[in-house]
Scaffold this active site. Structure first.
Site, PDB file in Angstrom:
ATOM      1  N   HIS A  29      42.475  38.690  46.582  1.00 22.25           N
ATOM      2  CA  HIS A  29      43.600  38.805  47.524  1.00 22.25           C
ATOM      3  C   HIS A  29      43.858  40.272  47.869  1.00 22.25           C
ATOM      4  CE1 HIS A  29      45.308  34.920  45.526  1.00 22.25           C
ATOM      5  NE2 HIS A  29      44.931  34.588  46.748  1.00 22.25           N
ATOM      6  N   LYS A  53      56.312  22.101  44.401  1.00 18.17           N
ATOM      7  CA  LYS A  53      55.215  22.402  43.458  1.00 18.17           C
ATOM      8  C   LYS A  53      55.648  23.433  42.426  1.00 18.17           C
ATOM      9  CE  LYS A  53      50.780  23.170  44.766  1.00 18.17           C
ATOM     10  NZ  LYS A  53      49.730  23.524  45.751  1.00 18.17           N
ATOM     11  N   ARG A 103      35.907  33.072  51.154  1.00 12.20           N
ATOM     12  CA  ARG A 103      34.862  33.291  50.149  1.00 12.20           C
ATOM     13  C   ARG A 103      33.619  32.484  50.465  1.00 12.20           C
ATOM     14  NH1 ARG A 103      39.039  31.619  45.621  1.00 12.20           N
ATOM     15  NH2 ARG A 103      39.282  30.196  47.364  1.00 12.20           N
ATOM     16  N   SER A 140      43.043  31.916  42.114  1.00 15.48           N
ATOM     17  CA  SER A 140      44.223  31.862  41.241  1.00 15.48           C
ATOM     18  C   SER A 140      44.072  30.724  40.236  1.00 15.48           C
ATOM     19  CB  SER A 140      45.489  31.646  42.073  1.00 15.48           C
ATOM     20  OG  SER A 140      45.661  32.691  42.988  1.00 15.48           O
TER      21      SER A 140
END
Ligand code: PNS
Length: 175
Positions: A29, A53, A103, A140
């Site tokens: 990031h 969440k 990515r 993450s």
């Protein structure tokens, strides 16, 4: 033909948003934020928190960890938003472009419908930057899993994020 000169310095400013959950921020990031900052006058790193969440870190903890990671970058600020569309976040901060890192083709497949939906909603454009290959395996969720089971994520996140993950996730294991 030359384009008309802007009437004030602010007219020409380009502001981008780098949105994400950032639970937590990774060096992948940070690389994308750094490159977005080199391409724009201002970058707003938007921590988009889905209240439904539960994350490992609270939105404010995520903001602090990002601020620590990008503190050396001029023109970058971090803000938390909850329960809002990205297009409304961009309108609120005066940004006309979203920057995201990719990515892999899998990332592209996930990001493309969101980019098209955002363009459908308000004309908001998304710019994709190719992720730095040395961070191609960094996410993450994977760093959380590695730390949860005792692995070392040094070099994949800042030392501060690593230490915060160890404190949060390895402490949980004892419960
Ligand atoms: O880091 P993530 O989890 O991949 O980030 C995804 C995020 C938060 C950028 C995306 O879910 C988002 O934009 N959420 C805001 C709500 C919204 O605008 N949803 C419609 C997108 S088309």
């Amino acid at each position: 033909m030359t384009s008309p000169a802007p009437t004030s310095a602010t007219d020409a400013r380009r502001r981008a948003v780098c949105p994400g959950s950032y639970d937590p921020v990774t060096l992948g990031h940070v690389d994308v934020i750094r490159r977005a900052a080199a391409l724009h006058d201002e970058v707003v790193v938007a921590v988009l928190h889905n209240p439904a969440k539960q994350g490992v870190f609270t939105p404010d903890e995520r903001r602090e960890l990002i601020e620590d990671a990008v503190g050396d970058l001029a023109g970058v600020r971090v803000e938390v938003f909850a329960g809002q569309l990205l297009v409304d976040v961009c309108k609120a901060v005066g940004a006309d472009v979203v920057v995201k890192g990719l990515r892999s083709g899998t990332d592209f497949a996930y990001e493309l419908p969101m980019a098209l939906m955002n363009r459908h909603l308000t004309g908001l454009e998304t710019v994709f930057l190719p992720g730095e290959p040395s961070f191609g395996h960094v996410s993450s969720s994977l760093v959380k899993e590695v730390v949860r089971y005792g692995g070392d994520v040094t070099g994949l996140v800042t030392d501060r994020v690593r230490d915060a993950l160890v404190a949060r996730l390895q402490a949980d294991q004892g419960n």
